[in-house]
Design a protein around this motif. Sequence first.
Motif, PDB file in Angstrom:
ATOM      1  N   LYS A  68     -17.873   4.254 -44.646  1.00 49.21           N
ATOM      2  CA  LYS A  68     -19.267   4.214 -45.088  1.00 49.21           C
ATOM      3  C   LYS A  68     -20.092   3.018 -44.628  1.00 49.21           C
ATOM      4  N   PRO A  69     -19.645   1.793 -44.834  1.00 49.26           N
ATOM      5  CA  PRO A  69     -20.549   0.686 -44.480  1.00 49.26           C
ATOM      6  C   PRO A  69     -20.525   0.320 -43.006  1.00 49.26           C
ATOM      7  N   GLN A  70     -19.638   0.949 -42.232  1.00 50.39           N
ATOM      8  CA  GLN A  70     -19.378   0.466 -40.885  1.00 50.39           C
ATOM      9  C   GLN A  70     -20.386   0.996 -39.857  1.00 50.39           C
ATOM     10  N   SER A  71     -20.703   0.144 -38.890  1.00 52.01           N
ATOM     11  CA  SER A  71     -21.580   0.494 -37.768  1.00 52.01           C
ATOM     12  C   SER A  71     -20.716   0.552 -36.511  1.00 52.01           C
ATOM     13  N   LYS A  72     -20.711   1.687 -35.836  1.00 61.23           N
ATOM     14  CA  LYS A  72     -19.746   1.920 -34.762  1.00 61.23           C
ATOM     15  C   LYS A  72     -20.384   2.090 -33.388  1.00 61.23           C
ATOM     16  N   SER A  73     -21.698   1.989 -33.288  1.00 63.80           N
ATOM     17  CA  SER A  73     -22.348   2.215 -32.008  1.00 63.80           C
ATOM     18  C   SER A  73     -23.264   1.059 -31.667  1.00 63.80           C
ATOM     19  N   TRP A  74     -23.596   0.941 -30.384  1.00 64.13           N
ATOM     20  CA  TRP A  74     -24.576  -0.052 -29.955  1.00 64.13           C
ATOM     21  C   TRP A  74     -25.145   0.359 -28.608  1.00 64.13           C
ATOM     22  N   THR A  75     -26.332  -0.164 -28.324  1.00 69.57           N
ATOM     23  CA  THR A  75     -27.018   0.074 -27.059  1.00 69.57           C
ATOM     24  C   THR A  75     -27.367  -1.277 -26.447  1.00 69.57           C
ATOM     25  N   ASN A  76     -27.108  -1.416 -25.150  1.00 66.51           N
ATOM     26  CA  ASN A  76     -27.522  -2.639 -24.459  1.00 66.51           C
ATOM     27  C   ASN A  76     -27.967  -2.280 -23.040  1.00 66.51           C
ATOM     28  N   ASP A  77     -28.166  -3.289 -22.214  1.00 63.99           N
ATOM     29  CA  ASP A  77     -28.645  -3.045 -20.857  1.00 63.99           C
ATOM     30  C   ASP A  77     -27.661  -2.226 -20.028  1.00 63.99           C
ATOM     31  N   HIS A  78     -26.424  -2.118 -20.512  1.00 64.52           N
ATOM     32  CA  HIS A  78     -25.377  -1.444 -19.737  1.00 64.52           C
ATOM     33  C   HIS A  78     -25.108  -0.020 -20.218  1.00 64.52           C
ATOM     34  N   LEU A  86     -22.206   1.952 -49.394  1.00 61.65           N
ATOM     35  CA  LEU A  86     -23.136   0.865 -49.062  1.00 61.65           C
ATOM     36  C   LEU A  86     -23.464   0.908 -47.574  1.00 61.65           C
ATOM     37  N   ASN A  87     -24.745   0.731 -47.243  1.00 59.30           N
ATOM     38  CA  ASN A  87     -25.146   0.602 -45.846  1.00 59.30           C
ATOM     39  C   ASN A  87     -26.512  -0.070 -45.820  1.00 59.30           C
ATOM     40  N   ALA A  88     -26.780  -0.902 -44.799  1.00 60.80           N
ATOM     41  CA  ALA A  88     -27.996  -1.719 -44.817  1.00 60.80           C
ATOM     42  C   ALA A  88     -28.617  -1.837 -43.442  1.00 60.80           C
ATOM     43  N   THR A  89     -29.903  -2.182 -43.433  1.00 58.35           N
ATOM     44  CA  THR A  89     -30.611  -2.552 -42.213  1.00 58.35           C
ATOM     45  C   THR A  89     -31.522  -3.731 -42.541  1.00 58.35           C
ATOM     46  N   VAL A  90     -31.728  -4.627 -41.565  1.00 60.47           N
ATOM     47  CA  VAL A  90     -32.547  -5.826 -41.762  1.00 60.47           C
ATOM     48  C   VAL A  90     -33.800  -5.702 -40.900  1.00 60.47           C
ATOM     49  N   PHE A  91     -34.960  -5.832 -41.543  1.00 61.40           N
ATOM     50  CA  PHE A  91     -36.227  -5.692 -40.838  1.00 61.40           C
ATOM     51  C   PHE A  91     -36.590  -6.982 -40.109  1.00 61.40           C
ATOM     52  N   THR A 115     -22.923   7.401 -38.962  1.00 57.99           N
ATOM     53  CA  THR A 115     -22.896   5.999 -38.566  1.00 57.99           C
ATOM     54  C   THR A 115     -23.940   5.759 -37.495  1.00 57.99           C
ATOM     55  N   SER A 116     -24.301   4.500 -37.330  1.00 61.18           N
ATOM     56  CA  SER A 116     -25.296   4.117 -36.336  1.00 61.18           C
ATOM     57  C   SER A 116     -24.994   2.683 -35.912  1.00 61.18           C
ATOM     58  N   SER A 117     -26.012   1.970 -35.447  1.00 57.78           N
ATOM     59  CA  SER A 117     -25.831   0.588 -34.985  1.00 57.78           C
ATOM     60  C   SER A 117     -26.239  -0.396 -36.063  1.00 57.78           C
ATOM     61  N   LYS A 118     -25.692  -1.624 -36.008  1.00 59.39           N
ATOM     62  CA  LYS A 118     -26.188  -2.681 -36.878  1.00 59.39           C
ATOM     63  C   LYS A 118     -27.610  -3.066 -36.492  1.00 59.39           C
ATOM     64  N   ILE A 148     -27.582   8.517 -33.750  1.00 59.63           N
ATOM     65  CA  ILE A 148     -26.720   8.542 -34.922  1.00 59.63           C
ATOM     66  C   ILE A 148     -25.528   9.438 -34.590  1.00 59.63           C
ATOM     67  N   PHE A 149     -24.435   9.248 -35.331  1.00 54.05           N
ATOM     68  CA  PHE A 149     -23.208   9.974 -35.066  1.00 54.05           C
ATOM     69  C   PHE A 149     -22.595  10.419 -36.384  1.00 54.05           C
ATOM     70  N   PHE A 150     -21.803  11.478 -36.314  1.00 54.88           N
ATOM     71  CA  PHE A 150     -20.979  11.881 -37.452  1.00 54.88           C
ATOM     72  C   PHE A 150     -19.787  12.649 -36.913  1.00 54.88           C
ATOM     73  N   SER A 151     -18.877  13.036 -37.784  1.00 52.02           N
ATOM     74  CA  SER A 151     -17.635  13.674 -37.330  1.00 52.02           C
ATOM     75  C   SER A 151     -17.163  14.681 -38.356  1.00 52.02           C
ATOM     76  N   ASP A 152     -16.210  15.520 -37.952  1.00 54.47           N
ATOM     77  CA  ASP A 152     -15.629  16.467 -38.899  1.00 54.47           C
ATOM     78  C   ASP A 152     -14.142  16.178 -39.078  1.00 54.47           C
ATOM     79  N   ASP A 153     -13.509  16.948 -39.944  1.00 60.58           N
ATOM     80  CA  ASP A 153     -12.104  16.667 -40.242  1.00 60.58           C
ATOM     81  C   ASP A 153     -11.149  17.282 -39.226  1.00 60.58           C
TER      82      ASP A 153
END
Length: 395
Positions: A50-60, A251-256, A363-366, A377-382
């Motif tokens: 639940k609280p974990q962020s598993k993805s990210w985007t960068n210049d690469h 729990l999950n959060a984002t900072v503006f 899940t998404s990015s921090k 955004i991402f999700f998964s099944d069993d």
Amino acid sequence: MKLNKILLLLLPLFCLLIYGYGTLSQKTNTPELYLDPIFKVNYGDATADKPQSKSWTNDHGQWLVVGDEDGPKLLKKEGSGWTSQDVVNRAWHSLPSRADVWSKGDEAHIVLVGECALNVVQITYSHHSKQYEHQRKSYLPIPQDCLSIETATITQDSKNEYWVCADMNEKIMVWHSSNGRDWSNPFTLADDINKDDISLIVRLKDQVSVIWSNQDTQSINERIHYDGGALNDWSEPIIVQQGDNNADDHLNATVFENGEMALVTKNSVDKINQPQFVMRVRDLRGKWTNVPYENLKSGLSPSRPIINHVESGKIFEIHSVKNKVNNRYYISVNEIVKQKDGWEFKELVQLKTKINGKNGDATSSKASFLPNGPKLIFFSDDLGNVYSFDLDTLK
């Protein structure tokens, strides 16, 4: 006259095409989209927890870490789809699979969670090989009396020091590292939680915040560490809210960009026509405002909310919903809009799959989404299928 009637009949179909060949929910008139998997692993619920962020985007490019039976897998979005990054994944063989990612520049630090194990791995992008390369793995000291760890999250403060927080037994603990390689023994922030409770660590301006649920005291709690202070120099516990069954282990959060934080949580009220979730907004002074939302409906059970936003733009909330009548699941994507008299939550689309079993664990990015970049955004099944959706398609 006949032409007008034909146009009226075609209008709903035209609206559906705009949303990507979906259908309309008969109950809510919310567009529904059926998604195909982007990847498959031999591991159910590959995007937990639940609280974990598993993805990210960068210049690469765009990146994602998912669980698998033989260790976590790093994936990259290519023109042909999402592909396994085999060089890194071989180095991660047999490591714990549940991951939380902190990415900055060409480096990423990832905490991997096992039953009574925490590893932090570092990967660095090579401009020569055009891929991430595994640099090192570290083992965080775990007390011998450990019975289980449910989840963990990682961040880096303004002094470039690293922090991991996790639940262990009935405690909330934090580990510290000045370099991401050498880790301290844990410091206990709380020792009275329910075995079902979890925590989340968030980087704020010149401080880090650890937030946790305590279902025994029906409370959401916080402690603050100011950057540069000693490991054990934490604020006294701050009660975000207490009573009325408002705590659960979601729990999950984002900072503006202005330094405020929005936290989404599930409560334990579990009553029809009563809010199942609470959005909690923390201002720059540390004051919390609690906003209940998403009423529980007969036959529909919402769970596992996450939140993210476009940099200085739209706020998105995503959660899973179980239809208890037909035992099917979908992902509800919502926009949160601040009004003069409160907050509005507007469902934008329901994401569905073709399987009959469970799916969820969004899940998404921090980091916030960039205005001109993908908003994944991402999700998964069993069954091991992983799904992706770009919020940009909702324009």
